[in-house]
Design a protein around this motif. Sequence first.
Motif, PDB file in Angstrom:
ATOM      1  N   ARG A 160       0.826  -1.217   0.000  1.00 55.04           N
ATOM      2  CA  ARG A 160       0.000   0.000   0.000  1.00 55.04           C
ATOM      3  C   ARG A 160       0.853   1.258   0.000  1.00 55.04           C
ATOM      4  N   LEU A 161       2.123   1.132   0.409  1.00 47.02           N
ATOM      5  CA  LEU A 161       3.015   2.284   0.347  1.00 47.02           C
ATOM      6  C   LEU A 161       3.319   2.650  -1.098  1.00 47.02           C
ATOM      7  N   ILE A 162       3.145   1.695  -2.025  1.00 44.91           N
ATOM      8  CA  ILE A 162       3.307   1.987  -3.451  1.00 44.91           C
ATOM      9  C   ILE A 162       1.948   2.274  -4.075  1.00 44.91           C
ATOM     10  N   PHE A 163       1.021   1.322  -3.951  1.00 41.08           N
ATOM     11  CA  PHE A 163      -0.325   1.470  -4.494  1.00 41.08           C
ATOM     12  C   PHE A 163      -1.334   1.354  -3.349  1.00 41.08           C
ATOM     13  N   ASP A 164      -1.799   2.462  -2.826  1.00 40.11           N
ATOM     14  CA  ASP A 164      -2.824   2.412  -1.793  1.00 40.11           C
ATOM     15  C   ASP A 164      -4.187   2.499  -2.479  1.00 40.11           C
ATOM     16  N   GLY A 165      -5.055   1.551  -2.181  1.00 46.12           N
ATOM     17  CA  GLY A 165      -6.354   1.522  -2.841  1.00 46.12           C
ATOM     18  C   GLY A 165      -6.499   0.345  -3.774  1.00 46.12           C
ATOM     19  N   SER A 166      -5.423  -0.442  -3.909  1.00 49.67           N
ATOM     20  CA  SER A 166      -5.450  -1.638  -4.753  1.00 49.67           C
ATOM     21  C   SER A 166      -5.046  -2.833  -3.893  1.00 49.67           C
ATOM     22  N   PRO A 167      -5.987  -3.388  -3.124  1.00 50.89           N
ATOM     23  CA  PRO A 167      -5.646  -4.425  -2.143  1.00 50.89           C
ATOM     24  C   PRO A 167      -5.123  -5.710  -2.779  1.00 50.89           C
ATOM     25  N   LEU A 168      -4.135  -6.300  -2.123  1.00 46.63           N
ATOM     26  CA  LEU A 168      -3.558  -7.564  -2.581  1.00 46.63           C
ATOM     27  C   LEU A 168      -4.128  -8.721  -1.772  1.00 46.63           C
ATOM     28  N   GLN A 169      -4.220  -9.872  -2.402  1.00 39.31           N
ATOM     29  CA  GLN A 169      -4.710 -11.068  -1.730  1.00 39.31           C
ATOM     30  C   GLN A 169      -3.762 -12.224  -2.013  1.00 39.31           C
ATOM     31  N   VAL A 170      -3.302 -12.867  -0.950  1.00 41.18           N
ATOM     32  CA  VAL A 170      -2.415 -14.029  -1.067  1.00 41.18           C
ATOM     33  C   VAL A 170      -3.235 -15.297  -0.899  1.00 41.18           C
ATOM     34  N   GLU A 171      -3.007 -16.263  -1.771  1.00 35.64           N
ATOM     35  CA  GLU A 171      -3.736 -17.531  -1.704  1.00 35.64           C
ATOM     36  C   GLU A 171      -2.777 -18.697  -1.920  1.00 35.64           C
ATOM     37  N   VAL A 172      -3.054 -19.806  -1.242  1.00 33.60           N
ATOM     38  CA  VAL A 172      -2.301 -21.045  -1.448  1.00 33.60           C
ATOM     39  C   VAL A 172      -3.306 -22.118  -1.832  1.00 33.60           C
ATOM     40  N   GLN A 173      -3.106 -22.721  -2.985  1.00 34.15           N
ATOM     41  CA  GLN A 173      -4.031 -23.750  -3.457  1.00 34.15           C
ATOM     42  C   GLN A 173      -3.230 -24.875  -4.097  1.00 34.15           C
ATOM     43  N   ASN A 174      -3.408 -26.080  -3.546  1.00 33.26           N
ATOM     44  CA  ASN A 174      -2.635 -27.247  -3.996  1.00 33.26           C
ATOM     45  C   ASN A 174      -1.141 -26.943  -3.904  1.00 33.26           C
ATOM     46  N   SER A 178      -6.448 -10.080 -11.666  1.00 34.33           N
ATOM     47  CA  SER A 178      -5.056 -10.063 -12.117  1.00 34.33           C
ATOM     48  C   SER A 178      -4.178 -10.601 -10.996  1.00 34.33           C
ATOM     49  N   LYS A 179      -3.343 -11.602 -11.309  1.00 29.99           N
ATOM     50  CA  LYS A 179      -2.502 -12.189 -10.269  1.00 29.99           C
ATOM     51  C   LYS A 179      -1.311 -12.918 -10.863  1.00 29.99           C
ATOM     52  N   VAL A 180      -0.347 -13.195 -10.002  1.00 24.56           N
ATOM     53  CA  VAL A 180       0.847 -13.954 -10.349  1.00 24.56           C
ATOM     54  C   VAL A 180       0.799 -15.268  -9.581  1.00 24.56           C
ATOM     55  N   ILE A 181       1.047 -16.382 -10.260  1.00 17.52           N
ATOM     56  CA  ILE A 181       0.993 -17.705  -9.638  1.00 17.52           C
ATOM     57  C   ILE A 181       2.363 -18.359  -9.731  1.00 17.52           C
ATOM     58  N   LEU A 182       2.869 -18.843  -8.583  1.00 22.89           N
ATOM     59  CA  LEU A 182       4.163 -19.511  -8.544  1.00 22.89           C
ATOM     60  C   LEU A 182       4.020 -20.886  -7.915  1.00 22.89           C
ATOM     61  N   PRO A 183       4.833 -21.852  -8.338  1.00 22.65           N
ATOM     62  CA  PRO A 183       4.895 -23.121  -7.608  1.00 22.65           C
ATOM     63  C   PRO A 183       5.413 -22.851  -6.196  1.00 22.65           C
ATOM     64  N   ILE A 184       4.842 -23.518  -5.200  1.00 17.53           N
ATOM     65  CA  ILE A 184       5.223 -23.258  -3.809  1.00 17.53           C
ATOM     66  C   ILE A 184       6.715 -23.450  -3.572  1.00 17.53           C
ATOM     67  N   GLN A 185       7.335 -24.413  -4.245  1.00 13.76           N
ATOM     68  CA  GLN A 185       8.757 -24.648  -3.985  1.00 13.76           C
ATOM     69  C   GLN A 185       9.633 -23.469  -4.389  1.00 13.76           C
ATOM     70  N   GLU A 186       9.111 -22.601  -5.274  1.00  7.89           N
ATOM     71  CA  GLU A 186       9.890 -21.432  -5.688  1.00  7.89           C
ATOM     72  C   GLU A 186      10.090 -20.445  -4.533  1.00  7.89           C
ATOM     73  N   LEU A 187       9.200 -20.493  -3.541  1.00  7.44           N
ATOM     74  CA  LEU A 187       9.260 -19.526  -2.449  1.00  7.44           C
ATOM     75  C   LEU A 187      10.516 -19.675  -1.606  1.00  7.44           C
ATOM     76  N   SER A 188      11.151 -20.823  -1.670  1.00  8.37           N
ATOM     77  CA  SER A 188      12.358 -21.048  -0.868  1.00  8.37           C
ATOM     78  C   SER A 188      13.627 -20.570  -1.574  1.00  8.37           C
ATOM     79  N   ARG A 189      13.502 -20.051  -2.796  1.00  2.00           N
ATOM     80  CA  ARG A 189      14.696 -19.582  -3.518  1.00  2.00           C
ATOM     81  C   ARG A 189      15.360 -18.456  -2.738  1.00  2.00           C
ATOM     82  N   PRO A 190      16.644 -18.586  -2.454  1.00  2.00           N
ATOM     83  CA  PRO A 190      17.316 -17.578  -1.620  1.00  2.00           C
ATOM     84  C   PRO A 190      17.573 -16.276  -2.347  1.00  2.00           C
TER      85      PRO A 190
END
Length: 337
Positions: free
Chosen positions: A102-116, A189-201
């Motif tokens: 929100r410090l960049i875009f205030d008024g455009s809420p983000l939503q995080v989801e985990v599915q499979n 509008s969203k970006v989808i990543l495989p969960i294992q990518e989240l551990s990339r250092p």
Amino acid sequence: MQQLKDYTGSVYGGLGHLLYAYHQANGIAITEKLKNIQNLERFEYVVWRDLLMELDQQLNKPALGLEIAELVQPKHIGIIAYIALSCENLGEAMLRYHDFHRLIFDGSPLQVEVQNDYFSIGWNDLPLNMANQLTDEVAIALMLQFLKHFMSFEDICLHEVHFHNPAPKNVAQYEQYFRCKVRFSQEKSKVILPIQELSRPFAQGDQTLQKLLMQQAQSLLEKLPNTTQIDQRLQQAILMGLQKNLFQIEHIALQLNLSVRQLQRHLQQQGTTYQQRMQEVRCMMAEAFLRDPHLSLQEIALLLGYSEQSAFQRAFKQWRSQTPQQWRQQQTRPHMQ
């Protein structure tokens, strides 16, 4: 609670600098509207949308938002770039982006989801007259370009990118840019990543901003009289602790391989306390950050570990007998003539 349809929100002033840089890089005349936002810490989202749309109508260039985002620098997105310094991997950075976007875009809420086996971060719908393909693609490309400063862009392996708006003629250009399947006419509008990518250092230790912070730390150390090795390490530990919001004495003592009692005894011998030493670091860092015109007072407060801007303002007035705004104006006045 204020309804989203009644609130158009605001954007970080650095985005105005980004758009200015794009105009300059491409030899495009700077409009009065664009000039008028260059000295603002924030400006209305509707102005951002209109500036993008006017540029789009002028150039009629496909995937314009992706091209604009290519020029983004940490200074254009402010505190989130600093916050990323404390992130150890992609997942933590994405969550921090969600927490502070929100410090960049205030008024455009983000939503995080985990599915499979997938993690997604998406933009909830703005009113139809506010969001469009160009604003959405700039927002998504900005987020990915932000990550590019802290890890190799080739290491970011996306699963899919979704856009709410209908497909343009040049879908292949988007898929080449994101290096994944890009779908249009989606629910959001969203970006989808495989969960294992989240551990990339993240590649730490070689970042420009990390070096900047350490240079600031060294300059702060030089201001302290008769510093010992413990004092230098303490100064750096507090500095980095503030970036990670982990600056309690227990955490700092652990970083120094000391017990809390040992650290307190050392400071007592110097006639000071941990609280006093931390406030010294905060004060010196506050002055360093106030000299950066791209950082708002709210961002500086967060960088110094304050949950509210008002708390930072009260503390600064105790340190320097003037408000942060007054101090900043005093420092910049000679340069504005």
